[in-house]
Scaffold this active site. Structure first.
Site, PDB file in Angstrom:
ATOM      1  N   GLU A 187       0.698  -1.135   0.042  1.00  0.00           N
ATOM      2  CA  GLU A 187       0.027  -0.191  -0.047  1.00  0.00           C
ATOM      3  C   GLU A 187       0.668   1.410  -0.057  1.00  0.00           C
ATOM      4  O   GLU A 187       0.540   2.212  -0.608  1.00  0.00           O
ATOM      5  CB  GLU A 187      -0.793  -0.032   1.158  1.00  0.00           C
ATOM      6  CG  GLU A 187      -2.019  -0.970   1.190  1.00  0.00           C
ATOM      7  CD  GLU A 187      -2.874  -1.029   2.238  1.00  0.00           C
ATOM      8  OE1 GLU A 187      -4.155  -0.887   2.474  1.00  0.00           O
ATOM      9  OE2 GLU A 187      -2.174  -1.884   3.420  1.00  0.00           O
ATOM     10  N   LEU A 247      31.214  16.149  24.624  1.00  0.00           N
ATOM     11  CA  LEU A 247      30.754  15.923  26.167  1.00  0.00           C
ATOM     12  C   LEU A 247      31.806  15.869  26.827  1.00  0.00           C
ATOM     13  O   LEU A 247      32.929  14.948  26.316  1.00  0.00           O
ATOM     14  CB  LEU A 247      29.744  14.935  26.331  1.00  0.00           C
ATOM     15  CG  LEU A 247      28.261  15.086  25.339  1.00  0.00           C
ATOM     16  CD1 LEU A 247      27.528  14.004  25.497  1.00  0.00           C
ATOM     17  CD2 LEU A 247      27.745  16.348  26.322  1.00  0.00           C
ATOM     18  N   LYS A 278      23.095   7.474  25.710  1.00  0.00           N
ATOM     19  CA  LYS A 278      24.045   7.988  24.839  1.00  0.00           C
ATOM     20  C   LYS A 278      24.333   6.975  23.389  1.00  0.00           C
ATOM     21  O   LYS A 278      24.832   6.022  23.615  1.00  0.00           O
ATOM     22  CB  LYS A 278      25.516   8.225  25.368  1.00  0.00           C
ATOM     23  CG  LYS A 278      26.605   8.736  24.881  1.00  0.00           C
ATOM     24  CD  LYS A 278      27.886   9.075  25.808  1.00  0.00           C
ATOM     25  CE  LYS A 278      29.071   9.733  25.035  1.00  0.00           C
ATOM     26  NZ  LYS A 278      29.356   9.184  23.681  1.00  0.00           N
ATOM     27  N   LYS A 288      21.965  16.175  31.432  1.00  0.00           N
ATOM     28  CA  LYS A 288      22.146  17.551  30.799  1.00  0.00           C
ATOM     29  C   LYS A 288      21.249  18.446  31.726  1.00  0.00           C
ATOM     30  O   LYS A 288      20.084  17.864  32.342  1.00  0.00           O
ATOM     31  CB  LYS A 288      21.359  17.765  29.633  1.00  0.00           C
ATOM     32  CG  LYS A 288      22.148  17.271  28.396  1.00  0.00           C
ATOM     33  CD  LYS A 288      21.298  17.072  27.151  1.00  0.00           C
ATOM     34  CE  LYS A 288      21.950  16.173  26.073  1.00  0.00           C
ATOM     35  NZ  LYS A 288      21.353  16.015  24.814  1.00  0.00           N
ATOM     36  N   CYS A 312      53.118 -25.566  10.038  1.00  0.00           N
ATOM     37  CA  CYS A 312      52.000 -25.037   9.777  1.00  0.00           C
ATOM     38  C   CYS A 312      50.856 -26.087  10.187  1.00  0.00           C
ATOM     39  O   CYS A 312      50.925 -27.006   9.725  1.00  0.00           O
ATOM     40  CB  CYS A 312      51.821 -24.440   8.338  1.00  0.00           C
ATOM     41  SG  CYS A 312      50.083 -23.915   7.711  1.00  0.00           S
ATOM     42  N   CYS A 316      49.233 -26.996   6.741  1.00  0.00           N
ATOM     43  CA  CYS A 316      49.870 -27.779   5.566  1.00  0.00           C
ATOM     44  C   CYS A 316      51.151 -28.406   6.001  1.00  0.00           C
ATOM     45  O   CYS A 316      51.869 -29.106   5.272  1.00  0.00           O
ATOM     46  CB  CYS A 316      50.281 -26.637   4.284  1.00  0.00           C
ATOM     47  SG  CYS A 316      51.480 -25.498   4.690  1.00  0.00           S
TER      48      CYS A 316
HETATM   49  S1  IVH Z   1      24.562  16.081  23.504  1.00  0.00           S
HETATM   50  C1  IVH Z   1      26.695  20.446  23.291  1.00  0.00           C
HETATM   51  N1  IVH Z   1      23.116  13.792  23.583  1.00  0.00           N
HETATM   52  O1  IVH Z   1      28.176  11.808  22.145  1.00  0.00           O
HETATM   53  C2  IVH Z   1      26.063  18.640  23.609  1.00  0.00           C
HETATM   54  N2  IVH Z   1      25.235  13.889  22.496  1.00  0.00           N
HETATM   55  O2  IVH Z   1      30.724  12.256  23.275  1.00  0.00           O
HETATM   56  C3  IVH Z   1      26.097  18.003  22.315  1.00  0.00           C
HETATM   57  N3  IVH Z   1      25.765  11.702  21.616  1.00  0.00           N
HETATM   58  O3  IVH Z   1      29.374  14.537  20.038  1.00  0.00           O
HETATM   59  C4  IVH Z   1      25.789  16.491  22.590  1.00  0.00           C
HETATM   60  N4  IVH Z   1      24.093  10.657  22.418  1.00  0.00           N
HETATM   61  O4  IVH Z   1      27.683  12.456  18.886  1.00  0.00           O
HETATM   62  C5  IVH Z   1      24.045  14.429  23.285  1.00  0.00           C
HETATM   63  N5  IVH Z   1      21.725  11.814  24.096  1.00  0.00           N
HETATM   64  C6  IVH Z   1      22.886  12.466  23.597  1.00  0.00           C
HETATM   65  C7  IVH Z   1      23.744  11.911  23.005  1.00  0.00           C
HETATM   66  C8  IVH Z   1      24.905  12.725  22.331  1.00  0.00           C
HETATM   67  C9  IVH Z   1      25.021  10.372  21.722  1.00  0.00           C
HETATM   68  C10 IVH Z   1      27.112  11.835  21.075  1.00  0.00           C
HETATM   69  C11 IVH Z   1      27.256  12.925  20.564  1.00  0.00           C
HETATM   70  C12 IVH Z   1      28.653  13.834  21.021  1.00  0.00           C
HETATM   71  C13 IVH Z   1      29.057  12.662  21.640  1.00  0.00           C
HETATM   72  C14 IVH Z   1      30.005  13.207  22.776  1.00  0.00           C
END
Ligand code: IVH
Length: 677
Positions: A43, A91, A123, A296, A414, A417
């Site tokens: 579809e 990070l 992450k 964060k 070996c 062989c």
């Molecule tokens: S925030 C300014 N959030 O990890 C902050 N990064 O080791 C921007 N990454 O370059 C990054 N999961 O490629 C953020 N939930 C997440 C993430 C994440 C993976 C990666 C990203 C970053 C790297 C740093």
């Protein structure tokens, strides 16, 4: 009199294409974002084809955000460099609870004693990406690069069907920046790897490398076939409604962008630690790889107060996971024989689950590694797996060692062989000295047909193993005398596939010389050295006669490589292969005429952008044959840069360093003696 009254149709082609686009985008989101499709593939195809038909009939109605335009027409050579609108930061990493508590203390101090709310996220272990949407339409996708400048990979990213080309929803800001990660699901990666191996290519180590490689492909239609996905985790726009990071994520999902459903807002550092530990334990339940959690500070006002360092924000922290570990009993040590005869010991293990895969084998690299581990028969070993599918053995569990367990001894002959083994001075590797070892032959043929070499599609390892085991071939040269009937007698071959293979073999007879040289599998001769040799000699027979001294004077060829080349061309292996290649009519020379001189003697030259008169190989050849050296990156030592169309960061760097820049025409004038540098 008849009156023709024109009533506008309820839905004209314009309305219909728009409705179809919205509908297709919705199904893409349901399928890729939520994994909950409402309609069948059939579809979906019907909707897609209807849209294609309408657009074919009314080309004016085609818009860049139409799902039919994901493949665009961009077949660019290389990627243009793009300046990021703001630095793409990384990070700070933490590996334990103490690091995390320390981060929390710093945050609280920075906020004058106020304890903030935190957004906890996964992450993702992929490749970082910055998307730009202007007036709702995806206009740019860039890699992180050095944080200031990245590659423009818009054409490749547009092929990812899980990513909307146009945002939807209320009050979309004029410019929306989104940071996210391109990733591949573990299952998709394993399936992709199986395909790779079946096509005679090397398997890739992990999904992340596969994604990175996919994004570097120059042909978006190839990228479209890779099962790539995107997850978005940061929103940046002039949007007063957004005061927290977590609400930014909600906005992203309102726009139809894929976000993670595993994020959680918490208010204590203990909850952050709990989130991290929870996902460390549950990581294998996810269909993709993560390598930690990210915390964060949630309020954007707090983020602003805390600020950034040059490399990373002070309001975020990556909490990495430790490598997944398991223990397994060593059943045996077997050996893999590589194409140069090198023996790699492999631990055969009692099967053990480790991070979503069952491990049965692990490489031990070489005998020094076995001695370093002091590995004994029947030992229990510690296995670790990071992002890679292949685990590493990191230690032996001393308490589980049986009394009197015998050390693993180095074989004298070996195991395949029975020929004597040698260890070259200064090398750790043990090598089988028999060039006719069946395993060596198989690996060499695999290399000969592989993608970077002669790229003869259709030769999987199984086919090669069968051909060698049945003694139908004894080296790569015999491939050219294979008959249709012989192929049809092999498992897995039908008329069409056998014919295709013979066609591919025929095509390979006129491959470029550098590929043929690389395909020979001479020790230490990789693709780049093969290019240098092809450029310099232009003819395999000339190369075969070259003296070690002469070879050693070429760029990238030292005495060790020169000796290996010389030995190869003096060997029986080459003599026999040479005859077969000649008989089969394989082209052993380059087509471009050879003109040697010293017009560029001692100069170091960078070529960038697309040239009109020369291919990249041709101009490199001219440079080399005129005594110059073609190098990859611009520095103060660069003599000059030849810049063609679409030259990007290298041109900019040359200009900023004051390195002379020549057009293609000026380069030709220089060669013709009509211009000075
Ligand atoms: S925030 C300014 N959030 O990890 C902050 N990064 O080791 C921007 N990454 O370059 C990054 N999961 O490629 C953020 N939930 C997440 C993430 C994440 C993976 C990666 C990203 C970053 C790297 C740093």
């Amino acid at each position: 009199m008849l009156l023709f009254v024109h009533f506008p149709p309820v839905t004209g082609p314009k309305q219909e294409t728009e409705a179809l686009r919205r509908e297709i985008a919705r199904h893409d989101r349901l399928y890729y974002g939520l994994g909950a499709p409402e309609i069948s593939d059939l579809e979906y195809d019907r909707l897609y084809r209807r849209l294609q038909a309408l657009e074919a009939e009314y080309p004016d109605l085609i818009t860049p955000d139409s799902p039919t335009q994901r493949l665009g027409d961009t077949l660019s050579a290389g990627f243009a460099a793009v300046q990021h609108p703001f630095p793409m930061l990384s990070l700070q990493n933490s590996y334990n609870e103490e690091d995390l508590r320390e981060f929390h203390r710093r945050v609280v101090t920075g906020l004058d004693g106020e304890a903030p709310e935190y957004s906890c996220e996964l992450k993702f272990d992929g490749v970082s990406l910055l998307l730009t949407y202007e007036n709702g339409v995806l206009t740019r996708a860039a890699t992180r690069g050095d944080g200031q400048q990245g590659d423009d990979i818009t054409a490749n990213i547009r092929t990812i069907r899980g990513l909307p080309l146009r945002l939807e929803g209320p009050k979309i800001p004029g410019t929306v920046y989104v940071r996210g990660e391109v990733y591949m699901r573990t299952g998709d990666f394993l399936a992709f790897n199986e395909e790779q191996v079946a096509e005679g290519r090397k398997p890739l180590a992990n999904p992340r490398n596969t994604v990175a490689g996919s994004l570097k492909l120059l042909d978006p239609s190839l990228v479209a076939r890779r099962p790539l996905r995107v997850v978005c985790y940061a929103y940046d726009a002039d949007d007063k409604s957004v005061q927290t990071h977590s609400y930014g994520l909600i906005r992203l999902s309102e726009f139809g962008l894929p976000i993670s459903d595993q994020s959680r807002v918490v208010s204590t550092v203990d909850d952050v630690i709990a989130y991290w530990k929870e996902w460390e334990g549950k990581r294998d339940t996810l269909p993709f790889e993560i390598d930690g959690a990210v915390v964060k500070v949630n309020a954007l006002s707090h983020q602003r107060l805390l600020g950034l360092t040059a490399r990373a924000p002070r309001w975020a922290l990556a909490c990495k996971f430790s490598a997944r570990q398991a223990q397994a009993r060593l059943l045996d040590v077997s050996f893999q024989v590589g194409r140069t005869g090198v023996l790699t010991p492999v631990a055969e293990l009692e099967p053990v689950p480790l991070g979503g895969v069952t491990v049965k084998r692990a490489t031990l690299h070489n005998f020094d590694e076995i001695r370093r581990l002091d590995l004994r028969e029947g030992d229990t070993v510690v296995l670790e797996r990071g992002g890679d599918v292949i685990p590493k053995i990191t230690g032996v569990v001393a308490e589980h060692r049986r009394r009197g367990a015998k050390p693993i001894v180095e074989p004298a002959t070996c195991p395949v062989c029975g020929s004597p083994l040698e260890r070259a001075t200064g090398e750790v590797a043990l090598r089988c000295t028999n060039p006719r070892d069946p395993e060596v032959i198989k690996r060499q043929i695999e290399h000969f047909v592989s993608r970077g070499a002669l790229d003869i599609g259709g030769f999987g390892s199984e086919t090669i193993n069968a051909l060698v085991d049945q003694q139908l071939i004894t080296d790569a040269g015999d491939l050219y005398s294979l008959k249709l009937a012989q192929l049809l007698a092999l498992p897995g071959f039908a008329q069409k596939s056998a014919e295709n293979l013979l066609d591919a073999l025929n095509v390979s007879k006129s491959a470029a010389l550098d590929r043929l040289i690389f395909a020979l599998g001479v020790r230490f001769v990789g693709e780049s050295t093969a290019r240098t040799l092809a450029t310099h000699y232009g003819d395999l027979d000339l190369l075969a006669k070259a003296k070690p001294d002469e070879l050693a004077s070429l760029p990238d060829v030292g005495p060790r490589v020169a000796q290996a080349i010389h030995e190869y061309f003096a060997s029986d292996v080459w003599r026999s292969l040479h005859n077969k290649l000649l008989r089969a009519g394989v082209k052993l020379h380059d087509d471009t005429p050879v003109e040697r001189g010293d017009k560029l003697q001692g100069l170091s030259i960078v070529v960038t952008g697309t040239l009109e008169r020369y291919s990249r190989e041709e101009i490199e050849r001219v440079i080399l044959l005129q005594g110059g050296k073609s190098v990859g990156s611009v520095s103060r030592k660069t003599s000059f840069v030849v810049a063609g169309e679409k030259a990007g960061s290298k041109l900019e760097k040359a200009l900023s360093l004051g390195v002379p820049v020549l057009s293609e025409l000026e380069f030709d004038q220089l060669l013709a003696g009509k211009r000075k540098l």
